[in-house]
Design an enzyme around this catalytic site. Structure first.
Site, PDB file in Angstrom:
ATOM      1  N   GLU A  77       0.553  -1.066   0.008  1.00  0.00           N
ATOM      2  CA  GLU A  77      -0.069   0.098  -0.042  1.00  0.00           C
ATOM      3  C   GLU A  77       0.706   0.866  -0.200  1.00  0.00           C
ATOM      4  OE1 GLU A  77      -3.788  -0.025   0.749  1.00  0.00           O
ATOM      5  OE2 GLU A  77      -3.811   2.345   0.767  1.00  0.00           O
ATOM      6  N   ASP A  78       2.023   1.300   0.896  1.00  0.00           N
ATOM      7  CA  ASP A  78       2.676   2.695   0.991  1.00  0.00           C
ATOM      8  C   ASP A  78       4.268   2.525   0.483  1.00  0.00           C
ATOM      9  OD1 ASP A  78       0.340   3.535   2.222  1.00  0.00           O
ATOM     10  OD2 ASP A  78       1.453   2.569   4.235  1.00  0.00           O
TER      11      ASP A  78
END
Ligand code: MN
Length: 490
Positions: A77-78
């Site tokens: 996600e990051d």
């Protein structure tokens, strides 16, 4: 609080988990490199969050794939690293868990639609692998611990969601320990005044109550040693603040903390997994201290709907102080604290190998929820209203004459029961008996009822009146569907 890899390894070692530590180190290095340079809003390095999540999972005693996925849970996600890379480095199982978490996405708790969507995603993730929800809980606990560095409006939103959704799911999964932590971390952000009031009451009472419980524990240990239970584990447990607040708010307590006997309760955990020991210990305690009438609860013979088992009694203890005592086996204790997670940890509680894909018996209601996904997309508000009813209220367990168990919400009727078994059984239902006695179709069933449905094979369509009293989303949905078909065929 600063976390380190050493702390994670210490937690794994303390719990005696059979986990490949080299793999844990590798996952840590992978996550640390991927998140390098990233900071949390609190100013800490991002990896602190990954470590905190993994440490919570290790302290719960969970398995290797779950702990490693905890370290890696925010990587796709990051960062620029993908789930495919994780699969190559750490295998399919870890990659699946991480991708389950990634699909759940970031916090989005805005308005009705987002709320429903969030819930729906959580149920799908849980049904695929319930360990995803354990990681989500551990992730949320650290987010709540560091909530102070978020803007106030966001603090409120995250805390409210944790209190209303996460804690409720933890409760439904029987995870008492996590539920208590989620609630107590959210409480000050959602209801600051009430929190301060409850905390002050607790602080006033606690020292005196703890002294009483210490004294009672000493006496009980001596008593139990004489009764043949020298190794029973006797200790005090302090009530969670949110749970105390809810109790104080009940009409029968009306804010009076002196009427709450379990602010600090005494807990006795037997040495062996033997139910007989629990009753023998209850007897030994009652022969030493006088029990208060009407306060003995046998949740072993009649477990709570979420599976909780223990014996509870309230006695007049040392110096006339009133003491609540809870008695349980180690197995019951693990179930009460960890709930569904206990089945992943203790082999004797379940088939450990059934972990990932197979839903345990206890979680089969989840599949029912998934079947209504379609309805969720069409009418999100209706779905949410019924979902809350089906999911968050206490459940009853009703039996068919063949001994099948059907898990239903409280106040469910024979019609709900019939549709839970089969659509045709619902559609052709003309009458019902509970425990061999005739009952109306709108009758509210109770846990333990043996219900038999009378059918008429000429009857093919349900009655529209049933919509007035059915309780489950499933029955309501099927009745509507069938009535639509009937109208078309006329
Ligand atoms: Mn996270």
């Amino acid at each position: 609080m600063m976390y380190s890899l050493e702390q994670l390894i210490a937690a794994i070692t303390r719990k005696k988990l059979k986990i490949n530590l080299d793999l844990v180190r590798l996952a840590y290095e992978f996550a640390a490199a991927a998140h390098a340079g990233q900071k949390r809003l609190s100013g800490e390095d991002y990896i602190q969050h990954s470590l905190a999540t993994a440490i919570t999972l290790a302290e719960l005693g969970l398995d290797e794939a779950t702990i490693i996925a905890g370290l890696l849970h925010d990587v796709p996600e990051d960062t620029t690293h993908t789930t495919e890379e994780i699969q190559k480095e750490f295998g399919e199982e870890v990659a699946c868990l991480v991708s389950g978490i990634t699909k759940l996405g970031k916090i989005k708790y805005r308005g009705m639609e987002r709320y429903t969507e969030n819930l729906r995603k959580m149920f799908i993730a849980m049904a695929q692998d319930v360990r995803v929800i354990f990681i989500k809980f551990a992730d949320r606990i650290h987010n709540l611990q560091t909530l102070g560095s978020l803007p106030p409006e966001k603090q409120y939103r995250v805390a409210l969601e944790s209190l209303e959704i996460y804690a409720a799911i933890a409760n439904r999964l029987g995870m008492g320990e996590l539920k208590g932590r989620l609630e107590d971390l959210s409480f000050p952000y959602v209801y600051p005044k009430e929190y301060a009031w409850t905390k002050r009451l607790m602080e006033e009472k606690l020292p005196k109550r703890q002294a009483v419980i210490e004294k009672a524990a000493k006496e009980i240990r001596k008593e139990l040693a004489q009764a043949g239970f020298p190794n029973a584990n006797v200790h005090g447990r302090v009530k969670h603040l949110w749970s105390l607040f809810k109790k104080l708010n009940r009409k029968d307590y009306n804010g009076n903390i002196d009427a709450v006997y379990d602010v600090v309760a005494l807990r006795v955990i037997t040495e062996r997994n033997n139910i007989g020991d629990c009753y023998a210990i209850l007897g030994a305690i009652h022969s030493h201290w006088h029990p208060l009438p009407g306060r003995i609860k046998d949740y072993i013979a009649a477990p709570k709907p979420n599976g909780y088992q223990s014996l509870h009694t309230t006695v007049i203890g040392p110096e006339e102080a009133i003491v609540e005592i809870q008695i349980r086996t180690p197995e019951m204790h693990a179930e009460a604290e960890l709930g569904i997670a206990a089945h992943f940890i203790y082999e004797e509680l379940g088939k450990r190998n059934a972990t990932a894909k197979e839903l345990p018996q206890k979680l089969q209601w989840l599949e029912g929820l998934l079947r209504w996904q379609k309805e969720a997309q069409e009418h999100p508000e209706r779905f949410l209203k019924h979902l809350k009813m089906d999911f968050f209220e206490d459940r009853i367990f009703v039996f068919s004459p063949q001994g099948d168990v059907v898990d239903l919400p409280e106040d469910a009727t024979p019609i709900d029961f019939a549709y839970a078994i089969h659509t045709d059984l619902g559609n052709s239902c003309v009458g019902a008996t509970a425990n061999d006695k005739h009952i109306p179709l709108s009758h509210k069933l109770k846990s333990g009822d043996v219900v038999e449905i009378t059918t008429d094979r000429h009857r093919k369509y349900p009655s529209e009146d049933w919509l007035k009293f059915v309780r489950t989303n499933m029955a309501r949905h099927k009745i509507r569907e069938c009535l639509k078909k009937e109208k078309k065929s006329l």
